[in-house]
Design a protein around this motif. Structure first.
Motif, PDB file in Angstrom:
ATOM      1  N   LEU A  23       0.814  -1.106  -0.018  1.00 34.46           N
ATOM      2  CA  LEU A  23      -0.033   0.017   0.145  1.00 34.46           C
ATOM      3  C   LEU A  23       0.722   1.354  -0.034  1.00 34.46           C
ATOM      4  CD1 LEU A  23      -2.797   1.219   0.291  1.00 34.46           C
ATOM      5  CD2 LEU A  23      -2.396   1.153   2.687  1.00 34.46           C
ATOM      6  N   ALA A  24       1.969   1.198   0.660  1.00 33.18           N
ATOM      7  CA  ALA A  24       2.825   2.410   0.859  1.00 33.18           C
ATOM      8  C   ALA A  24       3.507   2.686  -0.463  1.00 33.18           C
ATOM      9  CB  ALA A  24       3.743   2.109   1.885  1.00 33.18           C
ATOM     10  N   SER A  25       3.813   1.357  -1.203  1.00 35.37           N
ATOM     11  CA  SER A  25       4.359   1.559  -2.483  1.00 35.37           C
ATOM     12  C   SER A  25       3.617   2.320  -3.576  1.00 35.37           C
ATOM     13  CB  SER A  25       4.879   0.278  -3.025  1.00 35.37           C
ATOM     14  OG  SER A  25       5.438   0.325  -4.263  1.00 35.37           O
ATOM     15  N   VAL A  26       2.328   1.806  -3.610  1.00 37.38           N
ATOM     16  CA  VAL A  26       1.160   2.464  -4.669  1.00 37.38           C
ATOM     17  C   VAL A  26       1.021   3.833  -4.264  1.00 37.38           C
ATOM     18  CG1 VAL A  26      -1.041   2.402  -5.225  1.00 37.38           C
ATOM     19  CG2 VAL A  26       0.127   0.212  -4.861  1.00 37.38           C
ATOM     20  N   LEU A  27       0.847   4.232  -2.856  1.00 36.84           N
ATOM     21  CA  LEU A  27       0.605   5.625  -2.388  1.00 36.84           C
ATOM     22  C   LEU A  27       2.003   6.455  -2.874  1.00 36.84           C
ATOM     23  CD1 LEU A  27      -1.296   5.028   0.822  1.00 36.84           C
ATOM     24  CD2 LEU A  27      -2.064   6.015  -1.338  1.00 36.84           C
ATOM     25  N   GLY A  28       3.047   5.952  -2.741  1.00 36.92           N
ATOM     26  CA  GLY A  28       4.330   6.640  -2.860  1.00 36.92           C
ATOM     27  C   GLY A  28       4.368   7.030  -4.558  1.00 36.92           C
ATOM     28  N   VAL A  30       2.198   8.304  -6.448  1.00 43.37           N
ATOM     29  CA  VAL A  30       1.467   9.411  -6.643  1.00 43.37           C
ATOM     30  C   VAL A  30       1.843  10.468  -5.480  1.00 43.37           C
ATOM     31  CG1 VAL A  30      -0.486   8.266  -7.505  1.00 43.37           C
ATOM     32  CG2 VAL A  30      -0.338   8.528  -5.131  1.00 43.37           C
ATOM     33  N   GLY A  31       2.896  10.249  -4.903  1.00 46.20           N
ATOM     34  CA  GLY A  31       3.606  11.296  -3.927  1.00 46.20           C
ATOM     35  C   GLY A  31       2.850  11.441  -2.688  1.00 46.20           C
ATOM     36  N   ASP A  36      -3.030   9.941   6.463  1.00 42.34           N
ATOM     37  CA  ASP A  36      -3.808  11.311   6.786  1.00 42.34           C
ATOM     38  C   ASP A  36      -3.909  12.111   5.520  1.00 42.34           C
ATOM     39  OD1 ASP A  36      -4.029  10.637   9.358  1.00 42.34           O
ATOM     40  OD2 ASP A  36      -2.143  11.905  10.085  1.00 42.34           O
ATOM     41  N   SER A  37      -3.125  12.111   4.429  1.00 50.28           N
ATOM     42  CA  SER A  37      -3.128  12.879   3.170  1.00 50.28           C
ATOM     43  C   SER A  37      -4.075  12.089   2.354  1.00 50.28           C
ATOM     44  CB  SER A  37      -1.602  12.842   2.504  1.00 50.28           C
ATOM     45  OG  SER A  37      -0.743  13.433   3.215  1.00 50.28           O
ATOM     46  N   VAL A  38      -4.677  10.887   2.612  1.00 47.75           N
ATOM     47  CA  VAL A  38      -5.653  10.258   1.856  1.00 47.75           C
ATOM     48  C   VAL A  38      -6.909  10.380   2.502  1.00 47.75           C
ATOM     49  CG1 VAL A  38      -6.507   7.887   0.861  1.00 47.75           C
ATOM     50  CG2 VAL A  38      -3.839   8.326   1.210  1.00 47.75           C
ATOM     51  N   ARG A  41     -10.207  12.611   0.964  1.00 49.46           N
ATOM     52  CA  ARG A  41      -9.660  12.970  -0.509  1.00 49.46           C
ATOM     53  C   ARG A  41     -10.610  12.369  -1.610  1.00 49.46           C
ATOM     54  NH1 ARG A  41      -6.647  17.578  -0.815  1.00 49.46           N
ATOM     55  NH2 ARG A  41      -4.801  17.444   0.980  1.00 49.46           N
ATOM     56  N   GLU A  42     -10.885  13.037  -2.609  1.00 50.38           N
ATOM     57  CA  GLU A  42     -11.874  12.702  -3.606  1.00 50.38           C
ATOM     58  C   GLU A  42     -10.715  11.482  -4.356  1.00 50.38           C
ATOM     59  OE1 GLU A  42     -15.145  15.025  -5.394  1.00 50.38           O
ATOM     60  OE2 GLU A  42     -13.494  16.414  -4.885  1.00 50.38           O
ATOM     61  N   PRO A  43     -11.337  10.640  -5.191  1.00 50.08           N
ATOM     62  CA  PRO A  43     -10.395   9.726  -6.069  1.00 50.08           C
ATOM     63  C   PRO A  43      -9.680  10.617  -7.070  1.00 50.08           C
ATOM     64  CG  PRO A  43     -12.677   8.842  -5.643  1.00 50.08           C
ATOM     65  CD  PRO A  43     -12.710  10.070  -5.030  1.00 50.08           C
ATOM     66  N   SER A  44     -10.271  11.518  -7.576  1.00 52.30           N
ATOM     67  CA  SER A  44      -9.592  12.564  -8.517  1.00 52.30           C
ATOM     68  C   SER A  44      -8.343  13.173  -8.106  1.00 52.30           C
ATOM     69  CB  SER A  44     -10.525  13.383  -9.087  1.00 52.30           C
ATOM     70  OG  SER A  44     -10.904  14.403  -8.339  1.00 52.30           O
ATOM     71  N   PHE A  45      -8.345  13.215  -6.948  1.00 54.84           N
ATOM     72  CA  PHE A  45      -7.027  13.901  -6.445  1.00 54.84           C
ATOM     73  C   PHE A  45      -5.765  12.979  -6.528  1.00 54.84           C
ATOM     74  CE2 PHE A  45      -4.119  14.165  -2.764  1.00 54.84           C
ATOM     75  CZ  PHE A  45      -3.611  15.497  -2.563  1.00 54.84           C
ATOM     76  N   LEU A  46      -5.944  11.742  -6.739  1.00 55.14           N
ATOM     77  CA  LEU A  46      -4.766  10.876  -6.721  1.00 55.14           C
ATOM     78  C   LEU A  46      -4.312  10.843  -8.122  1.00 55.14           C
ATOM     79  CD1 LEU A  46      -5.860   8.082  -4.539  1.00 55.14           C
ATOM     80  CD2 LEU A  46      -4.527  10.009  -4.047  1.00 55.14           C
ATOM     81  N   GLY A  47      -4.963  11.257  -9.176  1.00 56.60           N
ATOM     82  CA  GLY A  47      -4.689  11.313 -10.383  1.00 56.60           C
ATOM     83  C   GLY A  47      -4.477  10.015 -11.116  1.00 56.60           C
TER      84      GLY A  47
END
Length: 543
Positions: A23-28, A30-31, A36-38, A41-47
């Motif tokens: 999970l940390a790798s997938v989030l990494g 997208v920066g 807490d940063s997730v 958030r709306e899905p579009s925020f992750l791009g």
């Protein structure tokens, strides 16, 4: 239907990069460095495609991608609606009225507005209240499930996160719920309907309105939100806080209008319906002025100047208050006002006292209400009742133009009958009129006749002063010949007159007439001549 999707994180392990490296790798990628940063958030925020992130969050029991919906208007339950109305267990009168109107199923019944139901013959306000109450109970017991909304995993009603105040639940209802330990909307939905109903034992009306108020947001008692919302309620509230705060101002106005229509349609009495808009927006101080002006206080109403003098205002200020109330009320659906007007029209002509009592008995009014005030209120809204309140011979009665003409014809026929036969009765008079025979109509007409005297206990035969009266003329002739004679002989002598051919003159009616005439009196079974017995040239006692 408005929807919004956001990530909800309810667990934040401090070393999640070590415990959940994938999970940390997938989030990494997208920066994103922390959970807490997730959160929120709306899905579009992750791009990027978020399906992998959503799957990993759920499998790790750290959070989920949640989807909330918010209905824009009132709900329309649409399940199990093809059941017969018999499941409501209405009384015989209500069931018969619905059956005669072709309303067979719950679906048919829900399509009817209060106004539609009140137009059904013999279905009054009491029956309407029973139908609405039984529908509310049926809904609370699960007979009417939530509307057909396709609920996918992760979907829930955003309204379940609100407080009672934000949802628009009335203050009195909110107080009752909190005294029972029900803190908010979510807490209300997870309780059983029977448990909630126990809290309203002292206010059954508030209980009956609660299901309909919740239905504005498609919320139903006994239908809790998904279990994941209950398990992580505070996390969901924090994730969707921005959506709630931004939506409330706009949706609050929509809800206020919906609840206004709801309260209008569920008003139990005409007074509540008329006064509802006056009580809105802190204008309850104007209510005594409106009551006095239109006679809602049981009086006859007054003018702008009269109300101004009583309340220490100017006539122009009273006019402004009245106009403001009318402009607000005119946009509402005056169900009970319309029903009351039609109720009177169906029963006219009749005495005003009788109709005022009928409005109370039917449950349309809570307190005595003069029909003059009802008529004046209707006219203020450019509603033409088709009837008016009149007063003849000290009797207030309601009639339309056609009724007035029929009443005048009855009076002419009654005086003609007395002039021709000496006495008459209601049946004889009605037989000569082109109107449908009605005992109530005949009684009303007789009550409006001045100097009418009843000659029997059943109030069928009567006498009126007339320029010519053959019975009086013949009786005076008999008593001039025989000053004392038995009542039966005197009656037989009167009936032998050629003008009395075919006249039915009951003995008790003749006796009552003799007691009424000033120039004869009754002694047992004898009628005797008194003073001032008319002479041969006599034509009428009245003359």
């Amino acid at each position: 239907m408005p929807t919004v999707s956001r990530f909800v994180i309810w667990e934040r392990p401090p070393d999640f990069r070590k415990t959940h490296p994938k999970l940390a790798s997938v989030l990494g990628e997208v920066g994103i460095e922390s959970l807490d940063s997730v959160h929120g958030r709306e899905p579009s925020f992750l791009g990027r495609d978020v399906s992998d992130i959503e799957r990993l969050l759920v499998s790790s029991h750290l959070g989920m991608l949640a989807h909330a919906w918010w209905p824009p208007g009132e709900a329309t339950p649409d399940c199990m609606l093809d059941q017969s109305v018999e499941v409501l267990e209405l009384n015989a009168r209500s069931s018969t009225c619905l059956s005669n109107a072709g309303i067979r199923t719950i679906r048919d019944l829900l399509r009817q507005s209060d106004n539609d139901l009140l137009h059904i013959k013999n279905l009054g306000r009491k029956s309407l209240r029973e139908i609405r109450e039984k529908l509310a109970i049926f809904q609370c017991e699960g007979g009417l499930p939530p509307p057909e909304i396709r609920i996918e995993p992760g979907w829930f009603p955003l309204a379940a996160l609100l407080s009672f105040e934000a949802l628009g639940i009335p203050t009195k209802t909110t107080r009752i719920l909190r005294q029972a330990g029900v803190d908010d909307v979510h807490d209300l939905l997870i309780r059983s309907p029977s448990e909630i109903q126990e809290a309203f034992l002292s206010d059954s009306r508030a209980w009956r309105k609660l299901p309909a108020q919740l239905a504005c947001f498609r919320l139903f008692l006994g239908t809790p939100p998904p279990s994941f919302v209950t398990a992580y309620l505070q996390s969901f509230r924090s994730a969707f806080r921005g959506d709630i705060e931004s939506a409330l101002p706009h949706l609050g106005r929509t809800l206020s209008a919906a609840l206004a229509r709801l309260q209008r349609s569920t008003a139990a009495y005409l007074e509540e319906e008329l006064e509802f808009s006056v009580r809105e927006e802190g204008r309850e101080r104007h209510l005594p002025i409106i009551r006095k002006l239109l006679g809602w206080d049981g009086g006859t109403g007054t003018t702008f100047e009269g109300a101004a003098r009583e309340f220490g205002l100017t006539g122009e200020r009273v006019r402004q208050i009245a106009r403001a109330w009318i402009s607000r009320f005119a946009g509402e659906k005056a169900v009970l006002l319309d029903h009351a007007i039609r109720f009177i029209a169906r029963r006219a002509p009749a005495t005003a006292n009788e109709l005022e009592a009928a409005l109370l008995h039917e449950g349309i009014l809570r307190t005595p209400f003069r029909l003059e005030s009802l008529w004046a209120t209707a006219c203020w809204f450019d509603i033409h009742p088709g009837w008016a309140v009149h007063q003849w011979n000290g009797v207030r009665f309601v009639a339309n133009t056609t009724d007035l003409e029929a009443i005048r014809n009855f009076h002419v026929a009654a005086r003609t009958g007395v002039s021709r036969f000496g006495v008459t009765n209601k049946a004889y008079v009605m037989a000569g009129l082109p109107v449908e025979p009605s005992a109530g109509f005949a009684d009303l007409c007789c009550s409006l006749l001045e100097d009418l005297h009843w000659l029997d206990d059943q109030h069928e035969w009567f006498w009126l002063p007339a320029a010519r009266n053959p019975i009086e003329k013949r009786l005076a002739k008999v008593l001039r010949a025989v000053p004392q004679v038995s009542i039966e002989v005197a009656r037989a002598g009167v009936l032998r007159d050629r003008h009395m051919d075919g006249v039915d003159l009951p003995a008790e009616v003749f006796r009552s007439l003799c007691e009424l005439l000033p120039w004869c009196h009754i002694e047992g079974e004898i009628v005797a001549a008194g003073k001032n017995l008319p002479q041969a040239h006599y034509r009428s006692a009245a003359r």
